[in-house]
Design a protein around this motif. Structure first.
Motif, short mmCIF file in Angstrom:
data_model
loop_
_atom_site.label_atom_id
_atom_site.label_comp_id
_atom_site.label_asym_id
_atom_site.label_seq_id
_atom_site.Cartn_x
_atom_site.Cartn_y
_atom_site.Cartn_z
N PRO A 103 44.69 9.56 -0.07
CA PRO A 103 44.64 10.77 0.74
C PRO A 103 43.22 11.08 1.19
N MET A 104 43.10 11.69 2.36
CA MET A 104 41.81 12.12 2.90
C MET A 104 40.82 10.96 3.00
N SER A 105 41.30 9.83 3.49
CA SER A 105 40.47 8.62 3.53
C SER A 105 40.36 8.01 4.92
N GLY A 106 40.86 8.69 5.94
CA GLY A 106 40.92 8.10 7.26
C GLY A 106 39.58 7.71 7.85
N ASP A 107 38.52 8.37 7.43
CA ASP A 107 37.20 8.10 7.99
C ASP A 107 36.45 7.00 7.24
N ILE A 108 37.08 6.40 6.23
CA ILE A 108 36.36 5.44 5.38
C ILE A 108 36.31 4.05 5.99
N GLY A 109 37.47 3.48 6.32
CA GLY A 109 37.50 2.12 6.83
C GLY A 109 38.91 1.62 7.06
N LYS A 110 39.01 0.39 7.52
CA LYS A 110 40.31 -0.17 7.92
C LYS A 110 41.17 -0.56 6.73
N GLY A 111 40.57 -0.79 5.59
CA GLY A 111 41.31 -1.32 4.45
C GLY A 111 42.54 -0.55 4.06
N ALA A 112 42.46 0.77 4.16
CA ALA A 112 43.61 1.58 3.75
C ALA A 112 44.81 1.40 4.66
N ILE B 261 59.84 6.46 13.08
CA ILE B 261 58.65 7.22 12.71
C ILE B 261 58.49 8.35 13.72
N GLY B 262 58.53 9.59 13.25
CA GLY B 262 58.47 10.72 14.17
C GLY B 262 57.11 10.94 14.80
N GLY B 263 56.06 10.58 14.10
CA GLY B 263 54.74 10.79 14.67
C GLY B 263 53.63 10.59 13.66
N ILE B 264 52.44 11.02 14.04
CA ILE B 264 51.23 10.79 13.25
C ILE B 264 50.52 12.11 13.02
N ALA B 265 50.01 12.30 11.82
CA ALA B 265 49.14 13.43 11.52
C ALA B 265 47.74 12.89 11.24
N TYR B 266 46.75 13.39 11.96
CA TYR B 266 45.37 12.95 11.81
C TYR B 266 44.55 14.05 11.15
N GLY B 267 43.82 13.68 10.11
CA GLY B 267 43.02 14.66 9.39
C GLY B 267 41.54 14.35 9.39
N GLY B 268 41.07 13.71 8.32
CA GLY B 268 39.63 13.46 8.16
C GLY B 268 39.02 12.70 9.31
N TYR B 269 39.74 11.70 9.83
CA TYR B 269 39.19 10.91 10.93
C TYR B 269 39.10 11.76 12.20
N ALA B 270 40.13 12.57 12.45
CA ALA B 270 40.13 13.45 13.62
C ALA B 270 38.97 14.44 13.56
N ARG B 271 38.72 14.96 12.38
CA ARG B 271 37.61 15.90 12.23
C ARG B 271 36.26 15.20 12.36
N LYS B 272 36.20 13.96 11.89
CA LYS B 272 34.93 13.23 11.93
C LYS B 272 34.49 12.95 13.36
N ILE B 273 35.39 12.42 14.19
CA ILE B 273 34.96 11.99 15.53
C ILE B 273 34.61 13.16 16.43
N VAL B 274 35.24 14.31 16.20
CA VAL B 274 34.86 15.51 16.96
C VAL B 274 33.74 16.26 16.24
N GLY B 275 33.73 16.18 14.92
CA GLY B 275 32.70 16.89 14.15
C GLY B 275 31.30 16.43 14.44
N LYS B 276 31.12 15.14 14.77
CA LYS B 276 29.78 14.65 15.09
C LYS B 276 29.24 15.31 16.35
N ILE B 277 30.14 15.81 17.20
CA ILE B 277 29.73 16.53 18.40
C ILE B 277 29.52 18.00 18.08
N LEU B 278 30.37 18.56 17.23
CA LEU B 278 30.21 19.96 16.84
C LEU B 278 28.86 20.19 16.16
#
Length: 407
Positions: free
Chosen positions: A268-277, A348-365
């Motif tokens: 959980p909460m690992s989307g911004d780490i790397g491809k391995g997961a 599969i109904g869809g995708i929920a994006y968390g840490g990675y979504a926050r990371k890519i926009v957060g670098k601009i914020l």
């Protein structure tokens, strides 16, 4: 009655970004932002834009996870604004009045900029203290050695740890024993990922866990600007789940959708780490596909999702399909019949994006100048355009925007 949904969590990981959708020489005017949003809306295969439930049926539902424990109202507002413009169906946030207000403020700001549909606002709550999404890191910096290299600061993805070295009495001294550290965890920014725990060379960081107050949650569900609720449960303590459900029963009828999320994601909460997961997540999805008696409802990928998620789903034929030919045991090798979506429910109904979504926009914020505690991204259209461009790298491939279908 609210629509039932079964949410199983997986854990893919990060990726290099899709090339920019807009020219690099744009000046960031709001008219450019409106044009970009309009181009994505027009590229959708069906018009008008599907409702959130229809998105689940079609397999192109997208949810932004602000974080069950992430309570930085300024960032939550700006994230909600950007991802509303990008076309998400739902924004998941902490069951906190200030956070809910920030989400809706961001949504309103987005809708004043461009003609987009309003996403649902979802509360995220838990029935016990075992869920890692409901914890905070804590430590006393004065207990830290003054010469500590402070790896916790570097590893924190939320920039929630800030430590400063100060000299008692002021001035500069050569004797380090007079130095001490101040600061620590910024509670509202910490969302409990836990990476700082193992990074501390002195094992001084601990976790404080909590359960959301059901009375507060019940009152929030009665608001007209709250649409859905997700209940995190381990499934091991039905008594705790029933207790929470009973406390919400008078308000839960107001929800358009009730999601029950079991803690099944590997990371959980690992989307911004790397491809391995991603491999682990897709392997779990394949295993779930082989299960005969699956829970009723829609299935959403969450927990470590990022720019690799759609790529991996397509590889195994799990994206926007509604029939599974066969799956080989628990192996990650599988052949899924590739069908176009029809009126039946997508697998599969869809995708929920968390840490990675926050990371890519957060670098601009992080670039936004803060004045009187406010940092509204629409006051800086050049940054808003950049942030929207990043958000579309995640939302576009799921929604099927033309810019992504042609790549």
């Amino acid at each position: 009655m609210p629509s039932p949904v079964a949410f199983a969590s997986y854990s893919p990981a990060s990726s290099s970004l899709v090339p920019s959708l807009v020219r690099s020489d744009l000046r960031g005017h709001l008219n450019d932002i409106k044009a970009l949003v309009l181009s994505t809306v027009k590229s959708l295969p069906n018009s008008p834009i599907p409702s959130p439930i229809q998105s689940l049926r079609q397999g192109n539902w997208v949810k932004l996870i602000c974080g069950a424990s992430f309570e930085d109202a300024a960032d939550v507002r700006n994230l909600s604004l950007v991802y509303t413009l990008a076309g998400v169906d739902c924004i998941d946030c902490a069951a906190d009045a200030a956070v809910v207000g920030a989400v809706n403020e961001g949504i309103d700001a987005a809708m004043s900029i461009a003609m987009v549909k309003r996403p649902w606002v979802m509360l995220s709550v838990n029935d016990d203290k075992e869920d890692v999404h409901f914890r905070k890191a804590e430590f006393d910096p004065e207990d830290c050695p003054s010469d500590c290299p402070r790896p916790c600061e570097k590893v924190c993805p939320a920039s929630a740890i800030v430590i400063q070295r100060v000299v008692e009495g002021g001035g500069s001294v050569e004797n380090n024993r007079l130095d001490k550290l101040q600061g620590g965890v910024i509670t509202e920014r910490c969302y409990g990922c836990g990476r700082c725990f193992s990074s501390c060379p002195y094992d001084r960081i601990s976790a404080t866990t909590y359960a959301r107050d059901p009375t507060t949650t019940s009152k929030l569900l009665q608001r007209s600007d709250v649409d859905a609720i997700e209940i995190h449960t381990s499934g091991r303590r039905t008594d705790l789940f029933n207790l929470l459900w009973d406390s919400l029963v008078d308000s839960i009828e107001n929800a358009k959708l009730v999601a029950v999320s079991q803690v099944l994601d590997g990371r959980p909460m690992s989307g911004d780490i790397g491809k391995g997961a991603t491999r682990e997540a897709i392997a779990f999805a394949i295993q779930l596909a082989a299960t005969c008696n699956k829970p009723h409802g829609f299935y959403q990928l969450a927990g470590g999702t990022n720019a690799f998620t759609i790529e991996s789903l397509k590889k195994y034929g799990l994206f926007q399909t509604n029939h599974i030919d066969y799956v080989v045991g628990n192996s990650s090798e599988a052949r899924i019949e590739d069908e176009q979506i029809d009126p039946r429910q997508a697998y599969i109904g869809g995708i929920a994006y968390g840490g990675y979504a926050r990371k890519i926009v957060g670098k601009i914020l992080c670039k936004l100048p803060r004045q009187d505690g406010h940092a509204w991204i629409e006051d800086h259209p050049e940054y808003l355009l950049e942030a929207l461009n990043e958000a579309l790298t995640l939302v576009g491939p799921v929604k099927g925007y033309i810019a992504y279908r042609e790549r």
